[in-house]
Design a protein around this motif. Structure first.
Motif, PDB file in Angstrom:
ATOM      1  N   SER A 171       7.024  -0.111  -5.386  1.00 60.17           N
ATOM      2  CA  SER A 171       8.030   1.045  -5.821  1.00 60.17           C
ATOM      3  C   SER A 171       7.894   1.068  -4.831  1.00 60.17           C
ATOM      4  O   SER A 171       8.116   1.203  -2.950  1.00 60.17           O
ATOM      5  N   ARG A 204      10.378   3.739  -4.392  1.00 57.70           N
ATOM      6  CA  ARG A 204      10.158   5.643  -4.187  1.00 57.70           C
ATOM      7  C   ARG A 204       9.061   6.002  -2.970  1.00 57.70           C
ATOM      8  O   ARG A 204       9.721   7.321  -2.691  1.00 57.70           O
ATOM      9  N   SER A 250       4.267   5.729  -6.493  1.00 54.25           N
ATOM     10  CA  SER A 250       3.799   5.057  -7.153  1.00 54.25           C
ATOM     11  C   SER A 250       4.707   5.219  -8.405  1.00 54.25           C
ATOM     12  O   SER A 250       5.103   3.740  -8.585  1.00 54.25           O
ATOM     13  N   SER A 251       4.440   6.183  -8.566  1.00 52.72           N
ATOM     14  CA  SER A 251       5.820   7.096  -9.807  1.00 52.72           C
ATOM     15  C   SER A 251       5.264   5.935 -11.093  1.00 52.72           C
ATOM     16  O   SER A 251       4.226   5.557 -10.986  1.00 52.72           O
ATOM     17  N   GLN A 272       7.555   4.160 -12.310  1.00 49.74           N
ATOM     18  CA  GLN A 272       8.060   3.045 -13.044  1.00 49.74           C
ATOM     19  C   GLN A 272       7.371   1.787 -12.452  1.00 49.74           C
ATOM     20  O   GLN A 272       7.322   0.535 -13.925  1.00 49.74           O
ATOM     21  N   HIS A 273       6.325   1.745 -11.913  1.00 48.89           N
ATOM     22  CA  HIS A 273       5.084   0.626 -12.266  1.00 48.89           C
ATOM     23  C   HIS A 273       3.590   1.311 -11.443  1.00 48.89           C
ATOM     24  O   HIS A 273       3.326   1.888 -10.231  1.00 48.89           O
TER      25      HIS A 273
END
Length: 291
Positions: free
Chosen positions: A217, A219, A222-223, A225-226
Motif C-alpha cells: 500500500s 496510501r 494498509s487500507s 485495498q490490501h
C-alpha cells in the motif's frame, strides 16, 4: 523451554512447530528449518551444489562452494553477494550501501519484548520468552538486533528488528523489513486479500513463478485495498488441513510484502515498511525500531 541455544544453533519451539537458525563458519545466520518439531539439528539439509558465477564474501578465499546468493538466510542484507530481495538497506556518508552483518551475541529474555512507540503483541501473563540476537557490521559500528517472541500455545512467532547507529556519522536507513523467511522449496501458492471500499478482504490465490510477487500500500495506511498479510500454502492445503505459512504485519501504515522464487527454486518472503519513499536519518547513538 521455548528457546534453546546449543553450539550456535537457535531452536524456537511452539506447540506445533520448530523454527531453527544456525551461525555458520563466517558468522552468517542461516535459516535451517521451519516446520514440525523434529527435536534435532536440521542444518544437515543444507547441501548446496557448486554454483558457478556466484559472488563470494570477502573472507571466503574465493570458495566456489559458498555464496550467500545460494544460502537460506535469516535476515539478508544487500550489497554483499546476495542478489535476491534484501531486508535492510543503509547509506553511510561515503556513499556505501553495503552492510556486512556478522553474529555478535544473543540474549534470552523473560516475557514478550516491546517495540518503542509502535503497536505490538503482548502477553499479560508473561508466560512467553523472547530471543534477542545481536549482529554488527564488519566495517562500521552499526548494530542490528533481531527480536523473536514465542507464543507457544498459539503457534505464533513474532519478529521485529532494531537498527542502532554507534558510529560518529549520520547514516540513512532506506529499507528495513520486519521479517524475512527463506524456504528450501517453492511448490507453494500465495494467498492474499485485496479489496475496495465496502468490499474488503477478497481472497485471491495464485501460483508462484520465478521472479518476485509483491503486494502493498502506498496510501500511508494498509487500507481496504490490501490486507498487510500473506499466506504460503501447498497446493492441496485448505482451511482444515495441509501445510501453510502465514506472515501478518501488526502495523497499519504503508507496507510491502514480497515473495521471490530464486534460481535454485527457493523462496524468500519478506514483509515490512514500504521502502519506496522511506528515508530515516539515524544520528550517532540513535536507533530505529521496525514494526
Amino acid at each position: 523451554m521455548s528457546i534453546q541455544v546449543r553450539d550456535q544453533v537457535f531452536s524456537l519451539t511452539t506447540n506445533g512447530s520448530l523454527y531453527q537458525m544456525k551461525v555458520d563458519q563466517y558468522g552468517i545466520l542461516n535459516h535451517t528449518w521451519y516446520g514440525p518439531n523434529t527435536e534435532m539439528d536440521m542444518s544437515y539439509i543444507e547441501d548446496y551444489p557448486e554454483i558457478s558465477f556466484s559472488a563470494n564474501l570477502w573472507d571466503t578465499e574465493k570458495s566456489r562452494m559458498y555464496s550467500l546468493n545460494d544460502c537460506l538466510l535469516e535476515y539478508p542484507c544487500g550489497g554483499i553477494s546476495d542478489f535476491r530481495e534484501p531486508t535492510l538497506l543503509l547509506r553511510v556518508p561515503d556513499g556505501s550501501s553495503s552492510l556486512d552483518l556478522r553474529y555478535y551475541s544473543y540474549e534470552i529474555l523473560d516475557g514478550k519484548y516491546t517495540i518503542e512507540k509502535l503497536p505490538a503483541s503482548f502477553d499479560r501473563d508473561q508466560k512467553t520468552q523472547s530471543l534477542k540476537i545481536t549482529f554488527k557490521d564488519t566495517v562500521y559500528d552499526i548494530f542490528v538486533y533481531w527480536l523473536y517472541g514465542i507464543f507457544e500455545e498459539e503457534n505464533v512467532i513474532t519478529r521485529s528488528v532494531t537498527i542502532r547507529n554507534m558510529t560518529p556519522l549520520e547514516i540513512q536507513v532506506k529499507k528495513a523489513v520486519s521479517a524475512s523467511l527463506d524456504l528450501p522449496e517453492s511448490d507453494y501458492e500465495v494467498i492474499h486479500f485485496h479489496g475496495r471500499h465496502a468490499m474488503e478482504r477478497l481472497t485471491e490465490r495464485t501460483s508462484l513463478s520465478h521472479g518476485t510477487f509483491s503486494i502493498g500500500s502506498r496510501r500511508g495506511q494498509s487500507s481496504h485495498q490490501h490486507n498487510p498479510g500473506i499466506i504460503l500454502a501447498k497446493k492441496n492445503t485448505n482451511e482444515t488441513s495441509g501445510e501453510a505459512y502465514g506472515m501478518l504485519l501488526v502495523y497499519s501504515g504503508g507496507f510491502e510484502a514480497d515473495i521471490e522464487k530464486d534460481q535454485l527454486d527457493q523462496i524468500r518472503a519478506t514483509i515490512g515498511l514500504r521502502s519506496e519513499n522511506f528515508r530515516w536519518q539515524l544520528k550517532p547513538g540513535e536507533h530505529l525500531c521496525a514494526p
